[in-house]
Design a protein around this motif. Structure first.
Motif, PDB file in Angstrom:
ATOM      1  N   THR A  23       0.826  -1.207   0.000  1.00 46.70           N
ATOM      2  CA  THR A  23       0.000   0.000   0.000  1.00 46.70           C
ATOM      3  C   THR A  23       0.862   1.259   0.000  1.00 46.70           C
ATOM      4  N   GLU A  31      -6.784  -5.825   0.659  1.00 44.22           N
ATOM      5  CA  GLU A  31      -6.615  -4.462   1.143  1.00 44.22           C
ATOM      6  C   GLU A  31      -5.810  -3.567   0.199  1.00 44.22           C
ATOM      7  N   ARG A  70      -7.964  -2.796  -2.822  1.00 41.52           N
ATOM      8  CA  ARG A  70      -9.054  -1.868  -2.491  1.00 41.52           C
ATOM      9  C   ARG A  70      -8.538  -0.439  -2.438  1.00 41.52           C
ATOM     10  N   ARG A  71      -7.410  -0.243  -1.785  1.00 40.31           N
ATOM     11  CA  ARG A  71      -6.847   1.103  -1.676  1.00 40.31           C
ATOM     12  C   ARG A  71      -6.378   1.621  -3.034  1.00 40.31           C
ATOM     13  N   CYS A  72      -5.833   0.720  -3.855  1.00 37.13           N
ATOM     14  CA  CYS A  72      -5.387   1.124  -5.186  1.00 37.13           C
ATOM     15  C   CYS A  72      -6.555   1.649  -6.013  1.00 37.13           C
ATOM     16  N   GLY A  88      -9.215   2.995  -4.793  1.00 37.06           N
ATOM     17  CA  GLY A  88      -9.877   4.083  -4.095  1.00 37.06           C
ATOM     18  C   GLY A  88     -11.257   3.740  -3.594  1.00 37.06           C
ATOM     19  N   LYS A 130     -14.127   1.332   2.708  1.00 33.48           N
ATOM     20  CA  LYS A 130     -14.076   0.104   3.492  1.00 33.48           C
ATOM     21  C   LYS A 130     -15.372  -0.685   3.426  1.00 33.48           C
TER      22      LYS A 130
END
Length: 671
Positions: free
Chosen positions: A372, A421, A424-426, A428, A431
């Motif tokens: 991340t 995770e 998901r963050r990549c 955007g 949660k």
């Protein structure tokens, strides 16, 4: 001993024939790391990799002279030691905080590889079948299966007798560095390595020396007369020979009456030793103690030292009150522990895997955090993050499966969350994103589905091994079990069910197992996963956008990260559109677009909203020039990333145009 060594030196064997140029040429061509660092002789792997006929003839002549006369050149018995500082340490002045890397002659390692093939033919069938290290067709998984098999036997037995199983994990001090050369040469002769092979091994071990090299400076040469050479191709085989008679020491037989006086099993992965009794309860403890006494005598004879402080005993039991086990090695009591890390898995006294799960979850979470941290405003693309998650996180989670498995759905879901995770963050995504839907989008197997694939692959591989292979014996035995518990079914039982679901029923055929290609098995699992996902009712917004078959959506490979974020939020119904926010439980006074006086939903954004009318008009113009459909629902589909029905060239153009439209719209309003 001296008489045996003289006999081995004077005798001949079936492997005494000289080597031919064809064998040497094949060995040169198969060098895997031609760019590896050179040894003291300065000969590079690249030179050998591209050696011509003249060089091949010279190497063959040199090898045959060395082989037939039992001599090894001086530079082949030398090593440069490069000290590498251990990152976990802080004191650079302490020599113990450095890891020595041994660089030996690349030419010598080439010859060792050729000779090693003959040594395995001579004595390979005499290596203990419970030695799972440094052998073709064996791995740590075989050692884990073997120990797990005995723990399961204890659990089945404990249903009636409430017994326990005491397993000793023994640590050999400096096992590779202190192997006694004279004893090793005797053991080579004992397992049938004689003649030229024995004489060459003797010369290879004799008068070895090393020096430390750092920043172009060299220390003096230091000689050593014990241990197998670090960095040598031949060393793993030599160590296996040195430790090979350990099992005979555990199950000691008196030469006079051939009576067996020990009933325990030594399971080995190189020098990692697990001592397993064949009985349970107090009888098993007595067997372990007797085996430890035999091991003490064996260690004294062959100059081996056991590190008692690092050796432990773990009592596997279903009892609430764990029995106290008192066993001794060379007069010192082994410490009884509640958990122990053996071959990478953390074993618990109750046979569960909660402690190992926490260990894996912590390690995988750290890696996920590292991945991340690589994200920035414009990259890396989602496809790169996906590959990193597969290579770095999933491998940590899956190591040791199917021997270990999470004990509850909550634990399975936690592993999926850790794996997803960084992805998901990549993209955007918030949660609240459904994790299983995200993994389906990324064409990544859920951990539980991956477990099923591994169970089938492991059992099929075991059944394909020769009958004397320990894993073959274990799987064949467990297929016939009637397991008395609902949880933690034996691996072959899980594999039998999974093989039917994955359309690979012949993978577990006892006589002739037929395993489909790994890629096909994974694709079948992905297709089954998608069916299960659709039935769950989650991720409905993605149903009509998913590619046909187990494929990763093209936009994950083509989009820059900012465009992928907008597209993913729209696909997952996690955008800032008012109707989407209300569906997610956000309290809003109204979902009406203030500019258009219409509901602010996906259809309105794509087709009617005046705020991004200029961006839409420009997208239509470019699409018409490229011959792309702009009528609904076509424009909406390829704008959301569904381009699987288009040829590759048109799909790339559609993704580029729609990415430009989405980024222009995001500049006008929050998405």
């Amino acid at each position: 001993m001296l008489e045996k060594l003289r006999t081995a030196s004077a005798s001949s064997s079936a492997a005494d024939a000289p080597f031919d140029e064809k064998t040497v040429a094949a060995a040169c061509a198969s060098l895997r790391k031609p760019k590896s660092a050179v040894g003291p002789d300065g000969i590079s792997g690249r030179f050998l990799k591209h050696a011509g006929p003249t060089v091949i003839a010279c190497i063959t002549l040199l090898l045959n002279y060395s082989w037939q006369h039992g001599v090894v050149p001086r530079q082949w018995r030398e090593a440069n030691i490069i000290p590498l500082f251990k990152e976990s340490q802080t004191d650079r002045a302490d020599p113990n905080n450095y890891r020595p890397i041994s660089l030996t002659s690349v030419l010598c390692k080439l010859c060792e590889r050729i000779i090693l093939a003959r040594l395995w033919k001579l004595a390979g069938d005499r290596i203990s079948r419970r030695q799972f290290g440094f052998r073709r067709g064996h791995s740590t998984l075989d050692g884990l299966l073997f120990l797990d098999h005995h723990v399961r036997l204890m659990r089945m037995n404990a249903v009636k007798t409430n017994n326990w199983l005491s397993v000793c994990f023994l640590d050999i001090s400096k096992a590779f560095d202190r192997a006694w050369h004279a004893g090793l040469l005797q053991k080579l002769a004992d397992i049938g390595v004689t003649g030229n092979a024995w004489r060459w091994c003797r010369a290879f071990l004799s008068d070895r020396r090393l020096r430390t090299t750092q920043d172009g400076l060299n220390s003096d040469w230091f000689s050593f007369n014990a241990g197998v050479p670090q960095g040598s191709v031949l060393s793993p085989f030599l160590f296996l020979v040195f430790i090979n008679d350990l099992q005979d020491a555990v199950n000691h037989r008196e030469p006079s009456d051939r009576i067996q006086t020990g009933r325990a099993i030594a399971s080995l992965y190189a020098d990692d030793l697990a001592l397993i009794p064949l009985s349970f309860g107090k009888t098993g403890d007595a067997e372990v103690q007797e085996a430890l006494e035999q091991l003490g005598a064996w260690a004294d004879k062959w100059r081996v030292t056991f590190n008692v402080s690092k050796s432990k005993v773990l009592c596997f039991t279903s009892r609430r009150n764990v029995p106290s086990v008192r066993v001794f090695l060379n007069g010192d009591q082994l410490q009884q522990v509640l958990t122990f890390d053996y071959l990478g898995l953390r074993w618990q006294e109750n046979g569960k895997w909660d402690e190992h799960f926490e260990k894996v979850a912590l390690s995988a979470t750290r890696v996920a955090g590292f991945i991340t941290s690589l994200l920035h405003a414009t990259g890396p693309p989602a496809s790169v993050i996906r590959q990193l998650c597969h290579a770095l996180i999933r491998t940590k989670i899956l190591y040791g499966m199917p021997v270990w498995q999470p004990s509850s759905d909550v634990q399975w879901q936690r592993l999926d969350s850790i794996l997803a995770e960084p992805m998901r963050r990549c993209l955007g995504l918030p949660k609240s994103t459904h994790i299983k839907s995200l993994l389906v989008e990324m064409n990544t197997l859920w951990t539980k589905r991956q477990f099923d694939v591994l169970a089938v692959a492991t059992c099929s591989r075991a059944l394909s091994q020769p009958r004397q292979h320990q894993s073959h014996t274990v799987v064949q035995s467990q297929l016939d079990w009637r397991w008395p518990f609902e949880q933690r079914q034996p691996i072959p039982h899980v594999a039998r069910r999974a093989a039917t679901e994955l359309k690979a029923p012949s993978a577990l055929d006892r006589k002739q197992p037929s395993m489909p290609p790994q890629k096909q098995l994974v694709n079948n699992a992905l297709a089954l996963q998608r069916v299960e996902w659709r039935k769950s009712g989650h991720g409905r917004s993605l149903y009509h956008l998913m590619p046909i078959g187990p494929r990763t959506p093209s936009y994950l490979f083509k989009d820059p990260r900012p465009a992928a974020i907008v597209r993913a939020r729209l696909r997952f119904d996690r955008s800032h559109l008012a109707e989407s926010r209300r569906r997610r439980g956000v309290q809003l006074d109204s979902i009406i677009c203030a500019r258009c006086n219409l509901a602010d939903n996906l259809g309105h954004f794509l087709n009617d909203c005046q705020r991004n009318a200029r961006a839409r008009k420009e997208a239509f113009r470019e699409a018409e020039l490229a011959g792309l459909p702009t009528a609904q629902p076509h424009f909406g589909l390829w704008t959301l990333g569904y381009v699987e029905s288009m040829p590759n060239a048109r799909a790339n153009i559609a993704l580029a145009i729609s990415a430009k439209f989405l980024l222009a719209s995001r500049a006008i309003r929050k998405l």
